[in-house]
Structures are given as structure tokens and as C-alpha cells.
Design a protein around this motif. Structure first.
Motif, short mmCIF file in Angstrom:
data_model
loop_
_atom_site.label_atom_id
_atom_site.label_comp_id
_atom_site.label_asym_id
_atom_site.label_seq_id
_atom_site.Cartn_x
_atom_site.Cartn_y
_atom_site.Cartn_z
N ARG A 172 0.59 -1.13 -0.08
CA ARG A 172 0.19 -0.19 0.07
C ARG A 172 0.96 1.65 0.17
O ARG A 172 0.57 2.63 -1.14
CB ARG A 172 -0.56 0.01 1.09
N ASP B 18 -5.32 3.62 -6.80
CA ASP B 18 -6.08 2.47 -6.01
C ASP B 18 -6.35 1.08 -7.01
O ASP B 18 -6.99 -0.18 -7.65
CB ASP B 18 -6.80 2.40 -5.11
N MET C 147 -7.86 -3.59 -6.73
CA MET C 147 -9.11 -4.67 -5.99
C MET C 147 -10.01 -4.21 -7.45
O MET C 147 -9.87 -4.21 -8.57
CB MET C 147 -9.49 -3.88 -5.26
N PRO D 38 -19.06 -1.00 6.47
CA PRO D 38 -18.13 -1.03 5.12
C PRO D 38 -16.64 0.38 5.07
O PRO D 38 -17.86 1.31 5.10
CB PRO D 38 -18.08 -1.58 4.33
N THR E 144 -13.45 5.75 1.47
CA THR E 144 -12.29 5.55 1.05
C THR E 144 -12.25 6.78 0.20
O THR E 144 -12.67 5.58 -0.69
CB THR E 144 -10.75 5.17 1.87
N VAL F 105 -13.18 4.44 -2.30
CA VAL F 105 -12.55 2.89 -2.00
C VAL F 105 -13.55 2.08 -0.10
O VAL F 105 -13.99 3.43 0.61
CB VAL F 105 -11.45 2.18 -1.24
N GLY G 194 -14.92 -1.26 1.63
CA GLY G 194 -14.65 -1.85 2.70
C GLY G 194 -12.73 -2.14 2.49
O GLY G 194 -12.37 -1.03 2.73
N THR G 195 -12.19 -3.58 2.92
CA THR G 195 -11.03 -3.76 3.93
C THR G 195 -10.92 -4.81 3.84
O THR G 195 -11.20 -5.99 3.56
CB THR G 195 -10.08 -2.97 5.62
N THR H 36 -12.89 -7.54 0.71
CA THR H 36 -13.35 -6.98 0.22
C THR H 36 -13.21 -6.14 -0.24
O THR H 36 -15.05 -5.30 -0.24
CB THR H 36 -14.47 -7.08 1.76
N GLU H 37 -12.13 -5.39 -0.54
CA GLU H 37 -12.34 -3.64 -0.41
C GLU H 37 -12.61 -3.83 -2.78
O GLU H 37 -12.54 -4.90 -3.25
CB GLU H 37 -10.31 -3.57 -0.97
N ARG H 38 -13.14 -3.00 -2.41
CA ARG H 38 -14.00 -2.71 -4.11
C ARG H 38 -13.35 -1.46 -3.84
O ARG H 38 -14.03 -0.45 -3.70
CB ARG H 38 -15.44 -3.03 -3.94
N LEU H 39 -12.59 -0.74 -5.87
CA LEU H 39 -13.67 0.57 -6.10
C LEU H 39 -14.64 0.14 -6.70
O LEU H 39 -14.67 0.43 -8.08
CB LEU H 39 -11.86 0.86 -6.83
#
Length: 516
Positions: A243, A263, A267, A302, A305, A342, A344-345, A348-351
């Protein structure tokens, strides 16, 4: 008599001494030959160190590798060219060193034993001939080990080059599999030009450099790390970037070249287009969606960001307007820039890319072709303003109190907006039959305040019935359900209180749109 004795005795003694010397001459020949062979082998070691390590000018026969392609701006990996270049230099220098060392040895014997000897030639000539034989023997003895060393060097280089290419190819394949697993098999979405980017370009992370590298994947210019022309090393794969090491990505399409989200590629991506006419409430709804996600993150949901500074700056403005219950400015007609965040973490992260497009583009046939981002969407949002339907006003029964402000209504009929926009999206080969549609009935808070909307529109079936029977949009409802795999209807109130709490209708709407 004495002279005769001298003339006879001296040759006899010379021949006797010479015969004794001939018994040790083979040892002299062998020692001189071994000395020359050792000198030649040591010269090879010196050349090896000079070519591979020191790299000073005396060990170069070819110019050093430099970035020649303006689009590359990086040094080649050693096993993708420079290794064989060094081998060629070593062969050239070895040939020169061998000829020079053997030639200098012969010239030294010729000068010291034949041309200008320090002793009588009767002594130096036999010794010089012995040294000649030793030099010939040494020159021959050195050839097999030198050839073996050079062959071993070439063999090791071939094996390492094959290994490096195999590792690079494996890493590229693994990276491609990872992108497929993230549902990015056609690339990442550029938030500016809406084209899919198979692999972004990246700037050198050194602040004083910032050279742009078009393709950093393992290959000619690096396996695990790429070395920029300035000397800075950078990772060659998205999965090798921590990261903190994530580089600024840029679109590679010549007509764009703008920065992408940092990102991007790390993801899965979700594209959520908001379709609707001018003043239908798309921007207000988008702001309410973001504020809902922000509140959910604060309550343990969730994490949210904002993916870039531009998205964050625009959201802060919309957030304040929403809290003040104001009206957002009309979306500008130029191509929209995605509002990216973004969600989730960890795994499970999604952009997520939200696209808020000016309503004029949905009714102008010359403008809809620019909405290429819709090809990447699998969930669409159609913002329907009931106040834009003529039947709404003809069947209106005014409630006591202030009249409803008709200037707040969208100026474009929803059926016209839907028909043209879906036609344009279908022409872009978007798989509508495998996609979902969320119909967001907007401004219901305003209508409810004037008693113009039923109180029972809290689920999809009742909202659908109101659109079909109450507003006379049965044909529109049927068209939507024919075009899409799944259609869900929501009554939305894109408003927030002083504590930035959004109406509960937005929460249900957001949960369905981002489901899965």
C-alpha cells in the motif's frame, strides 16, 4: 698444439654441457609453458572482473546499455540483452588479451636471448629456443581451459536467461490470473476517457525524476524490479506493490494520458452510472449515497475512502449542500469525471466509480456515444423524477398550503431519457440482459410534504404499481423489465438532517446497488 687442443676441447666441453642442459630442458619448457598458461588464465579472471564488475572504459568494446526508446526510459534487465553483450565483450577482449600476452612473451624472449643478450649467444640461444618451446606449449595448454571457461560462462548465461524469462512469463501469467480473479480481465477503467486500460503507465516515484513508464510488467526491463533511467527502482507488478509503494497510475490511451486512481488494479472495480434527465436529482442522489456510506462506516460498516483528491473535494462540497438542504448546481455538460471511492477493507475492498452525467447527454444523440463507461457497468441507476411526467400534473389534487414549485421539475420526459440512453448503451455492446437496474424515484420527500405521493411506497412492488397505474408509465416499466435481467424500484429522498443523517430510503437503495 695448444691451439689445436683449445679448438677441440672447447667444442667437446660445450657439447657436454649442452647435453646436460638438454636433460633439464624439458623441465624448463614445462615450467615456462605452465607460467604462460597461468598468466593467460589470470588475465581471463581480470577481464571477467573488469567486464562484469568494474565496467571501466578499458574493459568496454561496445557502448553500455542505455535507454534508447523514449517510451521506455529504463535499463534492460541483465538477462534480456546486457548479459550476452558482456559475453561478446569478454570474447573480444579475451582474443586481444591472448594475442597480446603471447606476443609480448615471444618478443621478450627474442629481445633478451637473441637480439640484445646479456650473455654470450652460445648460452642464450639454446635457452631462448627452450623458452620458445615453452611459450608454444603454454599457448596451447591455455586454450582448452580458456575455451572451457568461456563455454561455461555462456552455458550459465543461457540457463539464467532462460530462467529469468521463465520467471518473468510466470509472473505475468500469475498477475493476469489475479486480475481475472478481481474481474479485471479487460483492464482497469480510466475515470476520464472511460476506456479499459490493460495495464496503466506509472511515473518514477523519485520526486526529481517523474519519468513515465508505459509498461512495468516483468520482462525486458526488469523481473521483480525495474530500474529507471535515474537509477530509482520500482516494482514490476501490482501484486508486488505494498500500500505504501503504490505508484500513480496514468491512462495509456494517446488521446487521454490523465491520472487514474492509485488503487486501480489492486481490487475489483464497480461502475455505477446514474441515468436521468436534467434536474432529475442525480447529483443530489449521488451525494446522499456517499453520505450514507460514510455514516455506515462510522457505525462499524464497510470502510469508505475517497479514491483521489478530486473526488474528495467534490464530495465535501456536495455533502455540505446536502446538509444545508440546498440544491446542487446542474452537472456540467462536459464529459463526467468519475466520483471514485474504495469501499471495504482487505479482501472485501472494491473500487467504486459513480458517474453523474449531465442530463443533456441522454437526449442528444450526438452526445450519448461519449458515455463509454456504461460498457463496464453491471448495475445501472435510472433516476426518475415524477414531476417530469405530464400525468403527474394533470391528476394533481393540490393539498392545502403552499403550491408545489414546478421549477424544481426535470424538463425532460423520463420515457424519452430512458429510451435514448438504453439505446446508446446497447449500441456499445453492454450486456443489459445480464445487468440490473435500480429505478430511483426522486424527490419523494418534496412530494410527501405536499401530500402528493402515497405513504405506502416503501417497497419495490408498491412503487412499481404507482408508476404503472398512478403516473401512467406502464409502457416504461414494461420496457425496463424487458431490457434488464432484474429491476428494483425505490422511492428515494436525497436529504440529510443537521447531524448528516440521510433518509432511510437511501440506505436500502445503496445496499441493493452495491450488493455482491
Amino acid at each position: 698444439m695448444a691451439e689445436i687442443i683449445v679448438w677441440v676441447l672447447v667444442p667437446v666441453l660445450y657439447l657436454a654441457v649442452l647435453s646436460v642442459y638438454l636433460t633439464v630442458a624439458p623441465a624448463v619448457v614445462l615450467l615456462r609453458g605452465l607460467a604462460l598458461a597461468a598468466e593467460l588464465l589470470w588475465g581471463h579472471v581480470r577481464l571477467l572482473i573488469g567486464v562484469l564488475y568494474r565496467r571501466t572504459p578499458e574493459f568496454r568494446t561496445l557502448p553500455p546499455y542505455r535507454p534508447q526508446d523514449e517510451d521506455v526510459k529504463a535499463y534492460r534487465n541483465y538477462f534480456f540483452g546486457p548479459g550476452f553483450r558482456d559475453l561478446r565483450q569478454l570474447l573480444t577482449l579475451e582474443r586481444r588479451s591472448y594475442a597480446r600476452t603471447v606476443g609480448d612473451s615471444f618478443r621478450a624472449v627474442t629481445s633478451g636471448q637473441f637480439v640484445a643478450p646479456a650473455r654470450h649467444r652460445a648460452v642464450t640461444v639454446p635457452y631462448g629456443l627452450t623458452l620458445y618451446l615453452g611459450l608454444c606449449l603454454g599457448a596451447v595448454l591455455a586454450l582448452p581451459p580458456l575455451a572451457a571457461l568461456l563455454a561455461l560462462h555462456g552455458l550459465v548465461l543461457v540457463l539464467l536467461t532462460g530462467g529469468a524469462r521463465l520467471v518473468a512469463g510466470t509472473l505475468r501469467a500469475v498477475d493476469r490470473i489475479v486480475l481475472w480473479a478481481k474481474r479485471l480481465r479487460t483492464g482497469m477503467l480510466c475515470p476520464h476517457c472511460f476506456e479499459r486500460v490493460p495495464y496503466p503507465a506509472y511515473d518514477c516515484p523519485r520526486a526529481t525524476c517523474r519519468r513515465r513508464h508505459a509498461d512495468i510488467r516483468p520482462g525486458t526491463y526488469g523481473v521483480f524490479r525495474r530500474r529507471c533511467e535515474c537509477g530509482q527502482r520500482m516494482p514490476t507488478l501490482l501484486m508486488l506493490m505494498s500500500r505504501d509503494e503504490r505508484l500513480q497510475a496514468y491512462c495509456v490511451h494517446p488521446h487521454c494520458g490523465k491520472p487514474m486512481n492509485t488503487d486501480a488494479g489492486h481490487m475489483p472495480e464497480v461502475v455505477l452510472p446514474l441515468i436521468g434527465g436534467r434536474a432529475a436529482g442525480k447529483t443530489q442522489l449521488m451525494a446522499a449515497m456517499l453520505l450514507t456510506l460514510e455514516n455506515a462506516a462510522a457505525d462499524g460498516g464497510p470502510a469508505l475512502t475517497l479514491a483521489d483528491d478530486e473526488s474528495d473535494a467534490k464530495y465535501q462540497v456536495l455533502r455540505e449542500v446536502l446538509r444545508m438542504r440546498g440544491h446542487t448546481l446542474a452537472t456540467q455538460k462536459e464529459l463526467p469525471r468519475a466520483h471514485s471511492f474504495v469501499l471495504g477493507t482487505g479482501r472485501t475492498e472494491r473500487l467504486v466509480h459513480l458517474f453523474d452525467t449531465a442530463g443533456e447527454r441522454f437526449v442528444d444523440r450526438d452526445e450519448t456515444d461519449a458515455l463509454r463507461y456504461a460498457r463496464a457497468a453491471r448495475t445501472f441507476v435510472f433516476v426518475l423524477d415524477p414531476m417530469a411526467v405530464k400525468a403527474f400534473w394533470t391528476s394533481l389534487e393540490p393539498a392545502p398550503g403552499p403550491l408545489l414549485d414546478r421549477t424544481l421539475a426535470s424538463t425532460v420526459d423520463p420515457e424519452e431519457v430512458y429510451g435514448r440512453s438504453v439505446q446508446a448503451v446497447a449500441a456499445m455492446d453492454a450486456p443489459l440482459k445480464r445487468s440490473r437496474l435500480a429505478v430511483a424515484i426522486s424527490k419523494t420527500d418534496l412530494l410527501a410534504g405536499h401530500g402528493l405521493v402515497p405513504n405506502s411506497l416503501d417497497d419495490s412492488d408498491r412503487a412499481r404499481a404507482w408508476l404503472s397505474d398512478g403516473l401512467g408509465l406502464r409502457s416504461l416499466v414494461q420496457a425496463m423489465e424487458l431490457d434488464f435481467q432484474e429491476v428494483r424500484y425505490f422511492c428515494t429522498a436525497a436529504v440529510a438532517d443537521e447531524d448528516a443523517r440521510v433518509d432511510a430510503s437511501i440506505t436500502r437503495f445503496v445496499d441493493w446497488c452495491l450488493r455482491g
